[in-house]
Scaffold this motif. Structure first.
Motif, mmCIF file in Angstrom:
data_model
loop_
_atom_site.group_PDB
_atom_site.id
_atom_site.type_symbol
_atom_site.label_atom_id
_atom_site.label_comp_id
_atom_site.label_asym_id
_atom_site.label_seq_id
_atom_site.Cartn_x
_atom_site.Cartn_y
_atom_site.Cartn_z
ATOM 1 N N LEU A 215 21.024 -7.725 -10.594
ATOM 2 C CA LEU A 215 20.210 -6.796 -11.393
ATOM 3 C C LEU A 215 18.768 -6.724 -10.911
ATOM 4 O O LEU A 215 18.085 -5.722 -11.122
ATOM 5 N N SER A 216 18.291 -7.781 -10.249
ATOM 6 C CA SER A 216 16.872 -7.837 -9.896
ATOM 7 C C SER A 216 16.462 -6.720 -8.935
ATOM 8 O O SER A 216 15.280 -6.381 -8.853
ATOM 9 N N HIS A 217 17.404 -6.129 -8.207
ATOM 10 C CA HIS A 217 17.061 -4.972 -7.375
ATOM 11 C C HIS A 217 16.464 -3.858 -8.234
ATOM 12 O O HIS A 217 15.567 -3.138 -7.791
ATOM 13 N N TYR A 218 16.963 -3.725 -9.456
ATOM 14 C CA TYR A 218 16.504 -2.664 -10.352
ATOM 15 C C TYR A 218 15.275 -3.092 -11.164
ATOM 16 O O TYR A 218 14.323 -2.321 -11.310
ATOM 17 N N THR A 219 15.303 -4.307 -11.706
ATOM 18 C CA THR A 219 14.167 -4.751 -12.527
ATOM 19 C C THR A 219 12.905 -4.920 -11.690
ATOM 20 O O THR A 219 11.806 -4.597 -12.144
ATOM 21 N N HIS A 220 13.042 -5.396 -10.467
ATOM 22 C CA HIS A 220 11.869 -5.545 -9.606
ATOM 23 C C HIS A 220 11.306 -4.178 -9.216
ATOM 24 O O HIS A 220 10.087 -4.016 -9.081
ATOM 25 N N GLU A 221 12.177 -3.203 -9.055
ATOM 26 C CA GLU A 221 11.726 -1.843 -8.793
ATOM 27 C C GLU A 221 10.879 -1.326 -9.954
ATOM 28 O O GLU A 221 9.823 -0.713 -9.760
ATOM 29 N N MET A 222 11.329 -1.588 -11.176
ATOM 30 C CA MET A 222 10.596 -1.142 -12.357
ATOM 31 C C MET A 222 9.265 -1.874 -12.507
ATOM 32 O O MET A 222 8.255 -1.274 -12.869
ATOM 33 N N ARG A 223 9.274 -3.162 -12.239
ATOM 34 C CA ARG A 223 8.079 -3.985 -12.424
ATOM 35 C C ARG A 223 7.047 -3.785 -11.320
ATOM 36 O O ARG A 223 5.891 -4.196 -11.467
ATOM 37 N N VAL A 358 0.211 3.066 2.673
ATOM 38 C CA VAL A 358 0.088 1.950 3.610
ATOM 39 C C VAL A 358 0.908 0.780 3.067
ATOM 40 O O VAL A 358 1.005 0.600 1.847
ATOM 41 N N SER A 359 1.485 -0.026 3.919
ATOM 42 C CA SER A 359 2.308 -1.156 3.456
ATOM 43 C C SER A 359 1.567 -2.477 3.641
ATOM 44 O O SER A 359 0.633 -2.580 4.446
ATOM 45 N N ILE A 360 2.019 -3.493 2.907
ATOM 46 C CA ILE A 360 1.477 -4.843 3.103
ATOM 47 C C ILE A 360 1.700 -5.289 4.538
ATOM 48 O O ILE A 360 0.832 -5.929 5.151
ATOM 49 N N GLN A 361 2.845 -4.949 5.111
ATOM 50 C CA GLN A 361 3.141 -5.373 6.479
ATOM 51 C C GLN A 361 2.146 -4.774 7.472
ATOM 52 O O GLN A 361 1.696 -5.455 8.407
ATOM 53 N N GLN A 362 1.778 -3.520 7.266
ATOM 54 C CA GLN A 362 0.792 -2.893 8.149
ATOM 55 C C GLN A 362 -0.564 -3.587 8.028
ATOM 56 O O GLN A 362 -1.251 -3.819 9.031
ATOM 57 N N ILE A 363 -0.947 -3.909 6.790
ATOM 58 C CA ILE A 363 -2.210 -4.613 6.584
ATOM 59 C C ILE A 363 -2.147 -6.003 7.210
ATOM 60 O O ILE A 363 -3.117 -6.470 7.823
ATOM 61 N N HIS A 364 -0.998 -6.655 7.067
ATOM 62 C CA HIS A 364 -0.813 -7.982 7.669
ATOM 63 C C HIS A 364 -0.971 -7.919 9.192
ATOM 64 O O HIS A 364 -1.667 -8.760 9.785
ATOM 65 N N ASN A 365 -0.338 -6.952 9.801
ATOM 66 C CA ASN A 365 -0.418 -6.839 11.265
ATOM 67 C C ASN A 365 -1.867 -6.666 11.710
ATOM 68 O O ASN A 365 -2.289 -7.240 12.720
ATOM 69 N N TYR A 366 -2.639 -5.883 10.961
ATOM 70 C CA TYR A 366 -4.050 -5.680 11.300
ATOM 71 C C TYR A 366 -4.826 -6.989 11.163
ATOM 72 O O TYR A 366 -5.673 -7.317 12.002
ATOM 73 N N HIS A 406 4.627 -14.223 -6.943
ATOM 74 C CA HIS A 406 5.185 -13.355 -5.905
ATOM 75 C C HIS A 406 6.104 -12.381 -6.638
ATOM 76 O O HIS A 406 7.305 -12.550 -6.702
ATOM 77 N N ASP A 407 5.476 -11.351 -7.186
ATOM 78 C CA ASP A 407 6.175 -10.429 -8.077
ATOM 79 C C ASP A 407 7.072 -9.476 -7.285
ATOM 80 O O ASP A 407 6.818 -9.218 -6.092
ATOM 81 N N SER A 408 8.104 -8.967 -7.965
ATOM 82 C CA SER A 408 8.998 -7.969 -7.353
ATOM 83 C C SER A 408 9.409 -8.386 -5.952
ATOM 84 O O SER A 408 9.266 -7.625 -4.979
ATOM 85 N N ALA A 409 9.937 -9.592 -5.847
ATOM 86 C CA ALA A 409 10.267 -10.170 -4.540
ATOM 87 C C ALA A 409 11.354 -9.391 -3.804
ATOM 88 O O ALA A 409 11.482 -9.519 -2.581
ATOM 89 N N MET A 410 12.124 -8.570 -4.531
ATOM 90 C CA MET A 410 13.161 -7.780 -3.877
ATOM 91 C C MET A 410 12.597 -6.551 -3.173
ATOM 92 O O MET A 410 13.309 -5.889 -2.414
ATOM 93 N N SER A 412 10.475 -4.869 -0.349
ATOM 94 C CA SER A 412 10.043 -5.247 0.993
ATOM 95 C C SER A 412 8.547 -5.046 1.178
ATOM 96 O O SER A 412 7.945 -4.122 0.605
ATOM 97 N N ASN A 413 7.936 -5.901 2.001
ATOM 98 C CA ASN A 413 6.534 -5.717 2.369
ATOM 99 C C ASN A 413 6.327 -4.485 3.252
ATOM 100 O O ASN A 413 5.190 -4.086 3.506
ATOM 101 N N ASN A 414 7.419 -3.888 3.698
ATOM 102 C CA ASN A 414 7.327 -2.657 4.474
ATOM 103 C C ASN A 414 7.272 -1.407 3.595
ATOM 104 O O ASN A 414 7.049 -0.308 4.110
ATOM 105 N N ARG A 415 7.495 -1.582 2.288
ATOM 106 C CA ARG A 415 7.443 -0.427 1.376
ATOM 107 C C ARG A 415 6.026 0.117 1.314
ATOM 108 O O ARG A 415 5.063 -0.653 1.178
ATOM 109 N N LEU A 416 5.891 1.429 1.400
ATOM 110 C CA LEU A 416 4.580 2.057 1.322
ATOM 111 C C LEU A 416 4.040 1.930 -0.098
ATOM 112 O O LEU A 416 4.748 2.208 -1.069
ATOM 113 N N LEU A 417 2.811 1.493 -0.203
ATOM 114 C CA LEU A 417 2.199 1.226 -1.497
ATOM 115 C C LEU A 417 2.007 2.512 -2.292
ATOM 116 O O LEU A 417 1.785 3.587 -1.726
#
Length: 495
Positions: A215-223, A358-366, A406-410, A412-417
């Motif tokens: 279920l966390s795929h859905y609840t993390h999406e909402m949160r 922009v994604s967390i992953q892009q910021i991380h790479n920078y 570490h909220d909404s762990a499901m 990805s850090n590649n998701r665009l903010l």
């Protein structure tokens, strides 16, 4: 008569009901579920309500800052996301014991709290289009009431949490299998699953038939995207953390001990309204600051060393996360200042990148590019592109933040903010004493972490009130030192 009164009495009751109850029950009778420690009588549901705690909640709120309507809309939204004829099972967090009779402080599972608003252990919530919210509540035990106080039962589930159906937990083994049997898909939180429903034959059969999903795929999406009411709570949580860490920083020159700084920040957070710390404070003095999740907090910070403090608190279910590094003595050494300036510049440049799309992953790479280049220029890294960098910083530059650290762990850090998402920006460098670097840099750990809300036009730094510029830190620490000296002199003059 007591049973009839409890069944007909609504949580927002009339004055006449209160008067009848006060005549029927003595002040020492707490088995009825009515409060025994207040002038006004009200049904005790095991957690604050607008009647029992008007200083925390207004009428219509289930938990401080979150209304009944918002909880109902969350449940409707979850049902919209789930496939047709699905059944979702969400369990409350269990009580964890420190010893045979002493429990650890209880913290509710974020998904269960997000969907129900119930902050108490022992329940199982079931959600479907057919029945709406059905809550299985712990069976009342007079012995537990005497020792631990009142807890929410079936009536509180219906009247306060606004469940469509509610049953004692002891009946779940009879009722839940039928509900499972009528569902085409079954969802539950895999990481917080409980034997109480997993051992049911109907659940086992569904699992064998590959009908059970996480279920966390859905609840993390909402949160992931916070509502306006959630953001208000997160701003307050961040404000409490900033004020508390600032007070701790001012104390650090007088009491440069990890344990005392840890105690100070926890005291300040709770005095400002936090219910608990978001995690055990990290207070790393000197080389301990190069241990990323250092938690012993049992060493004295020696003169000339830096102290790294990573702290956060929980304010009515929503967390903060903040890190600052500073020299309690009031001045940076040249090596410390060089490294600190690199991490500070990286922090500020990464914050500027925070915006929708922009994604967390892009910021991380920078951030990796900036720190790699800086460490090579300083002479700590021999090869800017080598793998040795990851020995000095194996962490991501940030993560999502909300009801969990570490909220909404499901997600990805590649998701665009998107607007409404809260993340951390926390570049750092952690140089072990054993690392092959110039002596003056060994044993230094530096992290500068801020909370950032993504807005429609860019970002808002929720922890922006906490100083991080070198001149500001020096001024604060030296002002605190001179003030303490003046106070000491004044006490000596009048002694």
């Amino acid at each position: 008569m007591a049973t009839r009164l409890l069944r007909t009495r609504k949580l927002v009751g009339s004055v006449s009901i209160r008067k009848v109850v006060s005549q029927v029950f003595s002040p020492w009778h707490d088995f009825t579920g009515f409060s025994t420690y207040a002038t006004e009588r009200y049904v005790d549901v095991g957690q604050p309500t607008s009647l029992s705690h008007p200083q925390l909640l207004v009428e219509g709120e289930i938990t401080p800052g979150i209304t009944c309507d918002e909880y109902i809309s969350r449940r409707k939204r979850l049902l919209e996301l789930l496939p047709e004829k699905s059944l979702a099972i969400i369990a409350a967090a269990p009580v964890k014991m420190m010893t045979d009779v002493v429990p650890y402080p209880f913290r509710q599972d974020a998904d269960y709290l997000y969907i129900t608003g119930c902050s108490q252990p022992g329940g199982v919530a079931v959600l479907s289009e057919e029945c709406g919210l059905c809550m299985f509540m712990p069976d009342p035990d007079p012995h537990d009431v005497v020792w631990q106080g009142q807890v929410a039962g079936v009536e509180a589930a219906l009247d306060f949490f606004k469940a469509e159906k509610a049953f004692p937990l002891s009946k779940m083994h009879k009722i839940l299998p039928e509900m499972i049997g009528r569902a085409s898909r079954l969802f539950h939180n895999v990481k917080t699953a409980l034997p109480s429903y997993m051992e049911l034959e109907a659940f086992r059969r569904a699992s064998l038939n590959n009908k059970v999903k996480d279920l966390s795929h859905y609840t993390h999406e909402m949160r992931w995207i916070k509502s306006l009411s959630e953001l208000k709570l997160m701003r307050e949580s961040a404000s409490i953390a900033c004020q508390s860490l600032l007070q701790t920083m001012l104390l650090s020159r007088t009491f440069p001990e990890e344990s005392k700084l840890s105690a100070k920040v926890e005291y300040e957070c709770k005095m400002r309204g936090a219910q608990r710390m978001a995690f055990h404070p990290v207070v790393g003095g000197g080389a301990n600051g190069s241990v990323i999740h250092y938690s012993r907090n049992d060493q004295k910070v020696r003169a000339g060393e830096l102290v790294l403090m990573d702290i956060g608190c929980e304010f009515h279910g929503y967390l903060s996360d903040l890190t600052r590094t500073w020299p309690p003595c009031g001045s940076f050494s040249s090596a410390q200042e060089i490294l600190y300036s690199l991490i500070l510049e990286t922090n500020k440049e990464c914050v500027k990148l925070c915006k929708p799309g922009v994604s967390i992953q892009q910021i991380h790479n920078y951030s990796v590019q900036m720190i790699r280049r800086g460490l090579k220029e300083i002479g700590i890294l021999k090869d800017e592109n080598g793998c040795s960098y990851h020995q000095l910083n194996p962490t991501s530059v940030g993560h999502y933040l909300g009801m969990d650290v570490h909220d909404s762990a499901m997600i990805s850090n590649n998701r665009l903010l998107q607007p409404g998402v809260v993340i951390t920006i926390e570049p750092g460098v952690y140089i072990p004493i054993s690392y092959d670097a110039p002596d003056r840099f060994r044993g230094i750990g530096i992290r500068i972490e801020d909370e950032v809300l993504i807005t429609e036009t860019g970002y808002e730094v929720l922890t922006g009130s906490m100083p991080k510029e070198i001149p500001h830190i020096k001024s604060l620490l030296n002002f605190a030192s001179s003030t303490a000296t003046e106070a000491s002199d004044l006490r000596a003059a009048f002694s």
